[in-house]
Design a protein around this motif. Sequence first.
Motif, PDB file in Angstrom:
ATOM      1  N   ASN A 115       3.831  -7.657  -3.452  1.00 62.61           N
ATOM      2  CA  ASN A 115       3.216  -6.331  -3.416  1.00 62.61           C
ATOM      3  C   ASN A 115       2.588  -6.044  -2.052  1.00 62.61           C
ATOM      4  O   ASN A 115       1.422  -5.667  -1.957  1.00 62.61           O
ATOM      5  CB  ASN A 115       2.168  -6.223  -4.528  1.00 62.61           C
ATOM      6  CG  ASN A 115       2.034  -4.818  -5.064  1.00 62.61           C
ATOM      7  OD1 ASN A 115       2.916  -3.987  -4.889  1.00 62.61           O
ATOM      8  ND2 ASN A 115       0.921  -4.545  -5.737  1.00 62.61           N
ATOM      9  N   LYS A 116       3.355  -6.170  -1.022  1.00 60.92           N
ATOM     10  CA  LYS A 116       2.878  -6.023   0.349  1.00 60.92           C
ATOM     11  C   LYS A 116       2.351  -4.607   0.600  1.00 60.92           C
ATOM     12  O   LYS A 116       2.998  -3.618   0.262  1.00 60.92           O
ATOM     13  CB  LYS A 116       4.009  -6.318   1.339  1.00 60.92           C
ATOM     14  CG  LYS A 116       3.636  -6.148   2.815  1.00 60.92           C
ATOM     15  CD  LYS A 116       4.822  -6.482   3.708  1.00 60.92           C
ATOM     16  CE  LYS A 116       4.508  -6.171   5.165  1.00 60.92           C
ATOM     17  NZ  LYS A 116       3.369  -6.954   5.682  1.00 60.92           N
ATOM     18  N   GLY A 117       1.149  -4.534   1.180  1.00 56.91           N
ATOM     19  CA  GLY A 117       0.583  -3.259   1.591  1.00 56.91           C
ATOM     20  C   GLY A 117      -0.020  -2.444   0.465  1.00 56.91           C
ATOM     21  O   GLY A 117      -0.509  -1.338   0.699  1.00 56.91           O
ATOM     22  N   ARG A 118       0.010  -2.965  -0.762  1.00 55.08           N
ATOM     23  CA  ARG A 118      -0.549  -2.240  -1.907  1.00 55.08           C
ATOM     24  C   ARG A 118      -1.508  -3.153  -2.654  1.00 55.08           C
ATOM     25  O   ARG A 118      -1.373  -4.380  -2.620  1.00 55.08           O
ATOM     26  CB  ARG A 118       0.557  -1.764  -2.850  1.00 55.08           C
ATOM     27  CG  ARG A 118       1.515  -0.762  -2.202  1.00 55.08           C
ATOM     28  CD  ARG A 118       2.473  -0.190  -3.238  1.00 55.08           C
ATOM     29  NE  ARG A 118       3.354   0.813  -2.661  1.00 55.08           N
ATOM     30  CZ  ARG A 118       3.028   2.080  -2.458  1.00 55.08           C
ATOM     31  NH1 ARG A 118       1.824   2.501  -2.803  1.00 55.08           N
ATOM     32  NH2 ARG A 118       3.875   2.921  -1.921  1.00 55.08           N
ATOM     33  N   ILE A 119      -2.454  -2.537  -3.343  1.00 52.72           N
ATOM     34  CA  ILE A 119      -3.434  -3.331  -4.081  1.00 52.72           C
ATOM     35  C   ILE A 119      -3.248  -3.206  -5.584  1.00 52.72           C
ATOM     36  O   ILE A 119      -4.052  -3.725  -6.355  1.00 52.72           O
ATOM     37  CB  ILE A 119      -4.873  -2.919  -3.706  1.00 52.72           C
ATOM     38  CG1 ILE A 119      -5.194  -1.501  -4.220  1.00 52.72           C
ATOM     39  CG2 ILE A 119      -5.097  -3.009  -2.212  1.00 52.72           C
ATOM     40  CD1 ILE A 119      -6.665  -1.154  -4.195  1.00 52.72           C
ATOM     41  N   GLU A 180      -4.857   3.963  -6.048  1.00 43.92           N
ATOM     42  CA  GLU A 180      -4.022   4.188  -4.874  1.00 43.92           C
ATOM     43  C   GLU A 180      -4.881   4.655  -3.690  1.00 43.92           C
ATOM     44  O   GLU A 180      -4.665   4.249  -2.545  1.00 43.92           O
ATOM     45  CB  GLU A 180      -2.937   5.229  -5.175  1.00 43.92           C
ATOM     46  CG  GLU A 180      -1.826   4.729  -6.080  1.00 43.92           C
ATOM     47  CD  GLU A 180      -0.961   3.676  -5.405  1.00 43.92           C
ATOM     48  OE1 GLU A 180      -0.655   3.834  -4.201  1.00 43.92           O
ATOM     49  OE2 GLU A 180      -0.598   2.690  -6.072  1.00 43.92           O
ATOM     50  N   ILE A 181      -5.853   5.510  -3.967  1.00 38.16           N
ATOM     51  CA  ILE A 181      -6.742   5.985  -2.904  1.00 38.16           C
ATOM     52  C   ILE A 181      -7.611   4.841  -2.384  1.00 38.16           C
ATOM     53  O   ILE A 181      -7.807   4.690  -1.169  1.00 38.16           O
ATOM     54  CB  ILE A 181      -7.607   7.153  -3.420  1.00 38.16           C
ATOM     55  CG1 ILE A 181      -6.733   8.399  -3.609  1.00 38.16           C
ATOM     56  CG2 ILE A 181      -8.757   7.450  -2.463  1.00 38.16           C
ATOM     57  CD1 ILE A 181      -7.476   9.611  -4.137  1.00 38.16           C
ATOM     58  N   LEU A 182      -8.119   4.018  -3.288  1.00 38.05           N
ATOM     59  CA  LEU A 182      -8.894   2.849  -2.854  1.00 38.05           C
ATOM     60  C   LEU A 182      -8.039   1.957  -1.949  1.00 38.05           C
ATOM     61  O   LEU A 182      -8.509   1.486  -0.904  1.00 38.05           O
ATOM     62  CB  LEU A 182      -9.376   2.067  -4.075  1.00 38.05           C
ATOM     63  CG  LEU A 182     -10.079   0.733  -3.809  1.00 38.05           C
ATOM     64  CD1 LEU A 182     -11.322   0.930  -2.942  1.00 38.05           C
ATOM     65  CD2 LEU A 182     -10.463   0.051  -5.125  1.00 38.05           C
ATOM     66  N   GLY A 183      -6.779   1.745  -2.325  1.00 38.51           N
ATOM     67  CA  GLY A 183      -5.886   0.935  -1.502  1.00 38.51           C
ATOM     68  C   GLY A 183      -5.649   1.548  -0.137  1.00 38.51           C
ATOM     69  O   GLY A 183      -5.623   0.839   0.884  1.00 38.51           O
ATOM     70  N   CYS A 185      -7.672   3.349   1.522  1.00 41.88           N
ATOM     71  CA  CYS A 185      -8.885   3.176   2.320  1.00 41.88           C
ATOM     72  C   CYS A 185      -8.965   1.761   2.898  1.00 41.88           C
ATOM     73  O   CYS A 185      -9.443   1.560   4.021  1.00 41.88           O
ATOM     74  CB  CYS A 185     -10.119   3.475   1.474  1.00 41.88           C
ATOM     75  SG  CYS A 185     -10.291   5.215   1.032  1.00 41.88           S
ATOM     76  N   LEU A 186      -8.500   0.774   2.151  1.00 42.95           N
ATOM     77  CA  LEU A 186      -8.458  -0.588   2.675  1.00 42.95           C
ATOM     78  C   LEU A 186      -7.465  -0.694   3.829  1.00 42.95           C
ATOM     79  O   LEU A 186      -7.723  -1.379   4.832  1.00 42.95           O
ATOM     80  CB  LEU A 186      -8.091  -1.566   1.565  1.00 42.95           C
ATOM     81  CG  LEU A 186      -9.187  -1.818   0.521  1.00 42.95           C
ATOM     82  CD1 LEU A 186      -8.627  -2.583  -0.672  1.00 42.95           C
ATOM     83  CD2 LEU A 186     -10.351  -2.595   1.138  1.00 42.95           C
ATOM     84  N   VAL A 187      -6.341   0.012   3.722  1.00 46.51           N
ATOM     85  CA  VAL A 187      -5.381   0.046   4.833  1.00 46.51           C
ATOM     86  C   VAL A 187      -6.016   0.722   6.040  1.00 46.51           C
ATOM     87  O   VAL A 187      -5.843   0.283   7.190  1.00 46.51           O
ATOM     88  CB  VAL A 187      -4.089   0.771   4.415  1.00 46.51           C
ATOM     89  CG1 VAL A 187      -3.168   0.976   5.618  1.00 46.51           C
ATOM     90  CG2 VAL A 187      -3.362  -0.014   3.325  1.00 46.51           C
ATOM     91  N   ASP A 188      -6.771   1.793   5.814  1.00 50.78           N
ATOM     92  CA  ASP A 188      -7.474   2.459   6.911  1.00 50.78           C
ATOM     93  C   ASP A 188      -8.419   1.497   7.620  1.00 50.78           C
ATOM     94  O   ASP A 188      -8.521   1.497   8.859  1.00 50.78           O
ATOM     95  CB  ASP A 188      -8.274   3.656   6.386  1.00 50.78           C
ATOM     96  CG  ASP A 188      -7.392   4.812   5.948  1.00 50.78           C
ATOM     97  OD1 ASP A 188      -6.198   4.809   6.311  1.00 50.78           O
ATOM     98  OD2 ASP A 188      -7.893   5.701   5.237  1.00 50.78           O
ATOM     99  N   MET A 189      -9.116   0.679   6.853  1.00 54.20           N
ATOM    100  CA  MET A 189     -10.041  -0.280   7.454  1.00 54.20           C
ATOM    101  C   MET A 189      -9.302  -1.361   8.231  1.00 54.20           C
ATOM    102  O   MET A 189      -9.796  -1.850   9.252  1.00 54.20           O
ATOM    103  CB  MET A 189     -10.939  -0.891   6.380  1.00 54.20           C
ATOM    104  CG  MET A 189     -11.847   0.121   5.716  1.00 54.20           C
ATOM    105  SD  MET A 189     -13.169  -0.616   4.735  1.00 54.20           S
ATOM    106  CE  MET A 189     -14.251  -1.225   6.025  1.00 54.20           C
ATOM    107  N   ALA A 190      -8.106  -1.706   7.760  1.00 53.65           N
ATOM    108  CA  ALA A 190      -7.273  -2.642   8.527  1.00 53.65           C
ATOM    109  C   ALA A 190      -6.820  -1.999   9.835  1.00 53.65           C
ATOM    110  O   ALA A 190      -6.790  -2.646  10.891  1.00 53.65           O
ATOM    111  CB  ALA A 190      -6.071  -3.080   7.693  1.00 53.65           C
ATOM    112  N   ASN A 191      -6.482  -0.708   9.780  1.00 57.04           N
ATOM    113  CA  ASN A 191      -6.090   0.012  11.001  1.00 57.04           C
ATOM    114  C   ASN A 191      -7.240   0.066  12.006  1.00 57.04           C
ATOM    115  O   ASN A 191      -7.006   0.091  13.228  1.00 57.04           O
ATOM    116  CB  ASN A 191      -5.652   1.440  10.662  1.00 57.04           C
ATOM    117  CG  ASN A 191      -4.351   1.474   9.879  1.00 57.04           C
ATOM    118  OD1 ASN A 191      -3.547   0.544   9.956  1.00 57.04           O
ATOM    119  ND2 ASN A 191      -4.139   2.539   9.118  1.00 57.04           N
TER     120      ASN A 191
END
Length: 301
Positions: A115-119, A180-183, A185-191
């Motif tokens: 499940n890469k890139g998704r939570i 999905e929105i929470l996920g 936001c985690l990607v945003d923090m990784a960016n």
Amino acid sequence: MTMFSSSNTFRAADLGCATGPNILLAVQNMIDAVKHSHELPEFQVFFNDQTSNDFNLLFTSLPPERRYFAAGVPGSFRSQLFPRASLHFVHSSYAIQILSTLPKEAVDKSSPAWNKGRIHYSNSAPEAVDAYEAQFAVDMKSFLEPRAEEIVHDGLMAFIVPGHPTGTPHSEAFFNKTLEILGSCLVDMANMGKISYEKVDLFNLPAYLASPHEMDAAVKQNGSFSVEIMEYLHQEKQQPEALASTKRAGFEGILKEHFGFGEEILGRLYHLVCKKFGQQSSTFLESPGDAMNLFVFLKRI
């Protein structure tokens, strides 16, 4: 009356109680309903959650003039917690959808369910959805079997979980949209360099939204309960701030454990979550027609 033939004490348990105070209202409603129909002298209520739960906080919030005896029972509700045929009523709210463990395929880089890139599974490959579904079936089996031992003949069990309508994609369920929105936001923090992409790739929320068909199948497979009621309760609109707070309360511990978040960075994450919820308010937050809770009411046969 068959339920009370061997006891003058009504014994109830709440599974996955957390620290309240919502559960205290549910317990009072249950007692009021029983006293309306039967003159029973005593009530005993058992509050159950994992051993890490703050039972001291729960007990300090108990009403001082309560009409029941209270006790804490630590341990997983996917094992037997009480003596055989000792409970008249079991209640659980927003707990059974949490899986006992993540499907191992979802964090296996060599698996089609990786499940890469998704939570979460809701917008993932079919293999990921299947892995979550299979784990939920295992967990429901290990939830119902102990209850069949603990609940008296004709005893009752009621629980509420977030659900999705039979035959509709998981991605359309309101609860899953919020994850999905929470996920994102985690990607945003990784960016932004606040967390690593690898940490996000390896993070999956252990929650599954079952359909009525899946719930009914689990009950029939167990064979010890009859379904008295199974229906959807539509969820009222929530403001972005309240919705973000709900997500924080539900998943803060998991996020801290996986990412090592302190309070500052956790606060920043939920600022992002609240902001995105606000941006989405004109689409799915304003009219969450698919925001449904599944209410299940069973009788021990």
